[in-house]
Design an enzyme around this catalytic site. Structure first.
Site, PDB file in Angstrom:
ATOM      1  CG  ASP A   1      -0.424   1.090   6.961  1.00 36.53           C
ATOM      2  OD1 ASP A   1       0.713   0.617   6.783  1.00 36.53           O
ATOM      3  OD2 ASP A   1      -0.741   2.259   6.688  1.00 36.53           O
TER       4      ASP A   1
ATOM      5  CD  GLU B   1      -2.126   1.019   3.110  1.00 37.14           C
ATOM      6  OE1 GLU B   1      -2.131  -0.101   3.678  1.00 37.14           O
ATOM      7  OE2 GLU B   1      -2.583   2.038   3.635  1.00 37.14           O
TER       8      GLU B   1
ATOM      9  CG  ASP C   1      -4.553   1.535   9.578  1.00 37.36           C
ATOM     10  OD1 ASP C   1      -4.785   0.868   8.543  1.00 37.36           O
ATOM     11  OD2 ASP C   1      -4.040   2.664   9.540  1.00 37.36           O
TER      12      ASP C   1
ATOM     13  CG  ASP D   1      -7.716   4.186   6.008  1.00 42.13           C
ATOM     14  OD1 ASP D   1      -8.957   4.029   5.951  1.00 42.13           O
ATOM     15  OD2 ASP D   1      -7.141   5.285   5.987  1.00 42.13           O
TER      16      ASP D   1
END
Ligand code: 0RA
Length: 647
Positions: A509, A431, A511, A513
């Site tokens: 990541d 990403e 998280d 998102d």
């Protein structure tokens, strides 16, 4: 069915093999000894209860997961016979429970439809359980017998009187056999829901004694379907917008083969066929699915032809176009099914094609004549699909031609590895450009390639197909991986002969998102490169969530529990020289850290993406990525506690 003929006497049980073989080679009988095999035990028992339902004797099946992960299955069928088996000089109950293949299934007189894939019988479950208890209510009495590792630990006992009939089986899977002993509520619930649609009128209930609800009772779920497959189609299409008012519904019977089909057109672009043989999901389709497709092709082509609806089209309408945005469930009950294919997930019985094709064709032809408005709407959609496919094909060919012109054809953004052996090569889909840069520095370039992807890739669930091939990120993915979509007899097939990496690792990541991006990428793979998932090439990287430091000691933690454990090992939270760093993103790690935690094959954790339950993933994908908001909200609310709340 005549009562006398089907009536079962203790003598028609045929003894075949001993149970030692099952314990020696469990995989041969239940597929595997991982969680899949563990859950298989449950279905082996439930199959018998369903047979009782299909034979017209059982209306309810209750399942309980106990605190110790033992399972109870209760049905109100006829109850396992308990009379004396004359040849074996044992109670029939003992024979059914201790002799392989003695369930009556190999006896042609006792018609059996459910099961069939493994269909090894309840004695297998007994052999693979450290403890099992069978309780039978029959002929006014209650009988019980207990077993350990398949061997009786006592006689069949009469323990009371009863005015009901039925069988209750409690078993505890053997820790010497299974790698994991923990049952998953959602896995059991998803299959029970499916079974309720496939067997209308059957009441199913699941209770989990490991978890209490707010009212102090246990977590539970009930499944019951009045409308069967019609409701099944509505359920899987919950997040899609229907094109016609009610699903088209087909039932038929020919030569002992029962056919039931429900189909609904929706405004999406994908085809979803769920197919079953004797309640078993046939993931690879087979003769029943061919028969269904054949009927859809034939009837729609003829209808469009007769009404001059395709006269203006400059290209051919293919079978796929008739099925774009079509969700269907095809369920057949076949007395002696033959399963083929790699995973035995494909029906082979040739006679079934014609039977399904005739049953569906007849109903569909009537439907089109009797519902002109709906028919017009469907045909308009088919024309749209054909036009879009034509455009998509052009777009695809453009992309492929360009690649030939630019030499290697590899995207500029790809940092390739030096190895050309796909078996040892890995590609990390990362990403963002900045994390991509770190990964490029941290990797082992001999076998690890890096492809950075722009933040949120295209949501393919909502996009038109030709848009997909024009999307920069997706074009890069196709060319970097070396796969292409080709037309074969008007159908699209993924060519993976030139796949360049056998590990495709999504690295995002840890998280909210990040998980959203993982879902977007997986949706893309699921819709356009499914074989890569099916063949086990897709993985998700797991970067650590925390770094715990004390002086020069640094330890990574992948979850909260690990973090606490590390702190305890360092002397406990009271020692406050201990510092925790929470990694918010890959970008917070330097190249060395990223290598040693997430990319180094010796240390990293990779989660392989499998299609454990393709149907369920499909439903969840369309719910999370599709148009309808209420089902998505409901899903997020019920699953909220699992979500990563980023603080
Ligand atoms: C053998 C014969 C019959 C039923 C069963 C086994 C049977 C097995 C299980 C396992 C769980 N529930 C079950 N219910 C029934 C036929 C019985 C008859 O003809 O009376």
């Amino acid at each position: 069915m005549s009562e006398n003929k089907s009536n079962y006497s203790a003598n028609n049980i045929q003894a075949l093999e001993g149970l030692e073989a099952v314990r020696k080679r469990p995989g041969m009988y239940i597929g595997s000894t991982d969680t899949k095999g563990l859950h298989h035990l449950v279905w082996e028992v439930v199959d018998n209860s369903i047979d009782e339902h299909l034979a017209g004797h059982a209306s309810h099946i209750d399942m309980i997961i106990h605190k110790d992960n033992s399972i109870t299955v209760v049905d109100n069928g006829r109850g396992i016979p308990t009379g004396m088996h004359e040849k074996l000089k044992k109670s029939a109950l003992e024979v059914v429970m201790t002799v392989l293949h003695a369930g009556g299934k190999f006896d042609k007189d006792t018609y059996k439809v459910s099961g069939g894939l493994h269909g090894v019988g309840v004695s297998c479950v007994n052999a693979l359980s450290s403890y099992l208890r069978a309780e039978v209510h029959r002929e006014g009495k209650i009988f019980e017998q207990e077993y350990a590792q398949g061997k009786p630990t006592g006689e069949v006992k009469e323990i009371g009187e009863s005015d009901k009939n039925g069988t209750t089986i409690t078993f505890k899977p053997d820790g010497e056999i299974f790698e994991s002993l923990v049952y998953n509520f959602d896995t059991l619930a998803a299959r029970m829901r499916e079974l309720s649609y496939l067997n209308k009128g059957l009441h199913l209930k699941l209770t989990d004694e490991r978890e209490e609800n707010e009212e102090g009772g246990y977590k539970s779920a009930k499944f019951y379907s009045e409308g069967g497959l019609k409701e099944f189609v509505a359920f899987v299409d919950e997040s899609r917008t229907p094109l016609i008012s009610t699903p088209i519904y087909v039932t038929g019977k020919e030569d002992n083969v029962e056919v039931e089909v429900a189909m609904q057109y929706n405004t999406s672009y994908s085809e979803n066929i769920y197919s079953f043989v004797n309640n078993i999901n046939t993931r690879e389709g087979g003769t029943h699915v061919s028969g269904f497709r054949r009927a859809v092709n034939r009837v729609f082509s003829k209808y469009a032809e007769d009404n001059g609806l395709f006269s203006k089209l400059k290209f051919k309408v293919s079978g796929e176009d008739f099925r774009e945005g079509l969700t269907s469930v095809v369920s057949v009950k076949v007395p002696e099914p033959q399963f083929k294919g790699q995973t035995k997930g494909e029906l082979g019985n040739q006679e079934v094609t014609g039977i399904v094709s005739r049953a569906v064709g007849e109903v569909l032809a009537h439907y089109l004549e009797e519902n002109p408005k709906d028919s017009k709407r469907i045909v308009e959609k088919v024309i749209l699909a054909a036009t879009a496919r034509h455009a998509a094909r052009k777009a695809r060919e453009m992309v492929q031609r360009k690649n030939v012109l630019t030499g290697s054809g590899l995207p500029g953004k790809l940092s390739d590895c030096s190895s050309k052996d796909p078996g040892e090569s890995e590609i990390f889909l990362v990403e963002g450009d900045s994390a991509g840069g770190t990964a490029k520095q941290g990797r082992d370039r001999t076998f690890q390639a890096i492809l950075p992807l722009r933040g949120k890739i295209l949501n393919v669930e909502k996009a038109l197909e030709h848009k997909i091939y024009e999307n920069e990120e997706i074009k890069n993915l196709f060319t970097a991986l070396g796969v292409s979509i080709e037309d074969k007899d008007g159908e699209r097939v993924l060519n993976i002969e030139k796949l360049r990496y056998h590990k495709i690792v999504i690295m995002c990541d840890a998280d909210v998102d990040g998980s959203h991006i993982v879902t977007l990428i997986l949706t893309f793979f699921f819709r356009y490169m499914k074989p890569l998932i099916e063949q086990g090439f897709i993985y998700i990287a797991a970067p650590p969530l925390y770094l715990v430091k004390k002086g020069n000691t640094k330890v990574y933690a992948w979850n909260e529990e690990e973090r606490k454990e590390i702190i305890t090992n360092m002397g406990g939270p009271e020692t406050s020289g201990i510092k925790t760093q929470r990694y918010k993103g890959l970008g917070e790690m330097n190249a060395d850290q990223l290598w040693e935690t997430t990319m180094d094959p010796e240390e990293r954790i990779l989660r392989q993406v499998t299609i454990e339950d393709a149907n369920e993933s499909d439903r969840i994908f369309s719910m999370l990525m599709g148009d309808e908001v209420p089902p998505r909200r409901r899903f997020i609310e019920t699953n909220a506690k699992y979500a990563n709340i980023d603080v």
